[in-house]
Scaffold this active site. Structure first.
Site, PDB file in Angstrom:
ATOM      1  N   ASP A 189       0.841  -1.190   0.156  1.00  0.00           N
ATOM      2  CA  ASP A 189       0.011   0.088   0.031  1.00  0.00           C
ATOM      3  C   ASP A 189       0.837   1.211  -0.046  1.00  0.00           C
ATOM      4  O   ASP A 189       1.576   1.369   0.928  1.00  0.00           O
ATOM      5  CB  ASP A 189      -1.118   0.000   1.315  1.00  0.00           C
ATOM      6  CG  ASP A 189      -1.999   1.124   1.213  1.00  0.00           C
ATOM      7  OD1 ASP A 189      -1.812   2.050   0.432  1.00  0.00           O
ATOM      8  OD2 ASP A 189      -2.718   1.067   2.161  1.00  0.00           O
ATOM      9  N   GLU A 215      -2.068  -1.046  -3.138  1.00  0.00           N
ATOM     10  CA  GLU A 215      -3.213   0.096  -3.031  1.00  0.00           C
ATOM     11  C   GLU A 215      -2.779   1.333  -3.162  1.00  0.00           C
ATOM     12  O   GLU A 215      -1.498   1.462  -2.974  1.00  0.00           O
ATOM     13  CB  GLU A 215      -3.611   0.203  -1.469  1.00  0.00           C
ATOM     14  CG  GLU A 215      -4.685  -0.890  -1.143  1.00  0.00           C
ATOM     15  CD  GLU A 215      -4.829  -0.936   0.347  1.00  0.00           C
ATOM     16  OE1 GLU A 215      -5.321   0.106   0.829  1.00  0.00           O
ATOM     17  OE2 GLU A 215      -4.639  -2.058   1.120  1.00  0.00           O
TER      18      GLU A 215
HETATM   19 MG    MG Z   1      -4.896   1.896   1.839  1.00  0.00          MG
END
Ligand code: MG
Length: 363
Positions: A189, A215
């Site tokens: 992420d 992400e």
């Molecule tokens: Mg996130």
């Protein structure tokens, strides 16, 4: 049924470790707890965990807004979920995190009134909810040891926060993959930490470590950048900060930006809008994750019920309380070997511990 009283608590929870992501640092959870009482004796609970750099809300903002929302909702029927959520959105178009605490408490009451656990009230079923464990940004030398501890606790999926230093990100992911071997799933992420060209370069380098998805590589404002990265990355891309509302989800589907969405109650404004996003994702053949901020087991239980509500949820990031120094919740989800187990009683099935509540400032 009528709402007779709304209680607002300042809910601070110490953390065992500082949580660092590309856009902010969290030393403790500074949350807000909402209790909604009715004339029929039912009480619903909800929790807000504001991440200021992602959502634009702090605990102080949320405590102020909560008092406004209390005035708006007192005396109204808690079972009219669509109307109550519509009124909150019409009164304050933003502030999704604090609105999610009210939405959660209303759903708790509605599911209790229906005599069903929340996941069933939402049309879902008991399904396996295997969560990841997030390792936040830290020293390269400590990454392997952190991963070893996560594996020891029985988790089989690790989420690694990246997005501050390209070289150190690479070395941390490398150290973690070497420590855990090939069997574990790893996701990353970047929390908007990269521009589009940097993202494509980093993701191509990280691909050798068999990454499940990444992400939010780019800033929210750069929708076309996100699409560019998704088209040029060997690792699938998931929108997180880019999808708050059903309208965001529609735009991402219409413009065919990414294959995966991360849905969080703190971004959507609660379960009502989160389900709308899930339905849009399903119609657009997207897969979703349910994610969290730094909620206690109370807020996280609502998120877990959402995760069980639809097969569109294929990924689960339900680790918000794993590094909390205190667990002030009765009932709620339990974690065993990386799987989240939902409570069976009607409603949310989680409530705050009375002794803890007495210590919290009430407004
Ligand atoms: Mg996130």
């Amino acid at each position: 049924m009528k709402i007779t009283r709304i209680r607002i608590f300042k809910m601070d929870i110490a953390r065992t470790d500082v949580f660092t992501i590309a856009t902010m640092k969290l030393e403790k959870a500074e949350n807000v707890l909402i209790g909604i009482e009715t004339d029929e004796g039912l009480t619903g609970w909800g929790e807000a965990s504001p991440f200021h750099a992602l959502v634009g809300e702090t605990q102080r903002i949320d405590l102020a807004v909560a008092q406004e929302l209390r005035e708006l909702l007192l005396g109204k029927n808690p079972l009219e979920l669509a109307d109550r959520v519509g009124e909150m959105d019409a009164f304050l178009p933003h502030n999704p995190t604090i609105k999610s605490a009210f939405d959660m408490a209303l759903y708790d009451i509605a599911a209790q009134a229906a005599g069903m656990p929340l996941y069933q009230f939402l049309g879902g079923t008991r399904r396996p909810l295997e969560t990841d464990f997030t390792i936040s940004i830290g020293r390269v030398e400590e990454a392997g040891e952190k991963a070893r501890q996560v594996v020891e606790k029985g988790f089989r999926i690790i989420k690694i926060k990246v997005g501050i230093s390209d070289t150190e990100d690479y070395r941390r992911v490398e150290a973690i993959r070497q420590t855990v071997g090939d069997a574990l799933r790893i996701r990353v992420d970047a929390n908007q930490g990269w521009d589009r060209m940097q993202a494509v370069a980093n993701l191509n380098r990280l691909a050798e470590f068999d990454i499940e998805f990444c992400e939010q590589p780019c800033r929210v404002a750069d929708v076309q950048g996100l699409k560019y990265v998704s088209a040029h990355s060997p690792i699938p891309i998931m929108a997180d900060e880019s999808v708050f509302s059903p309208v965001d989800a529609l735009r991402l589907v219409e413009q065919d930006v990414v294959p995966y969405f991360n849905i969080k109650l703190s971004k959507s404004g609660g379960l009502y809008r989160a389900l709308q996003i899930a339905h849009i994702a399903e119609a657009g053949s997207r897969k979703c994750m349910v994610g969290c901020m730094s909620e206690s087991r109370l807020g996280l239980t609502a998120t877990a019920h959402l995760g069980a509500a639809s097969p569109v949820f294929q990924f689960f990031d339900l680790d918000s309380f794993f590094e909390h120094a205190e667990d002030p919740v009765i009932g709620g989800v339990q974690v065993k070997d990386g799987f989240i187990h939902l409570p069976e009683e009607p409603g949310l099935g989680a409530r705050p511990d009375e002794t803890f509540l007495k210590r919290c400032e009430e407004l």
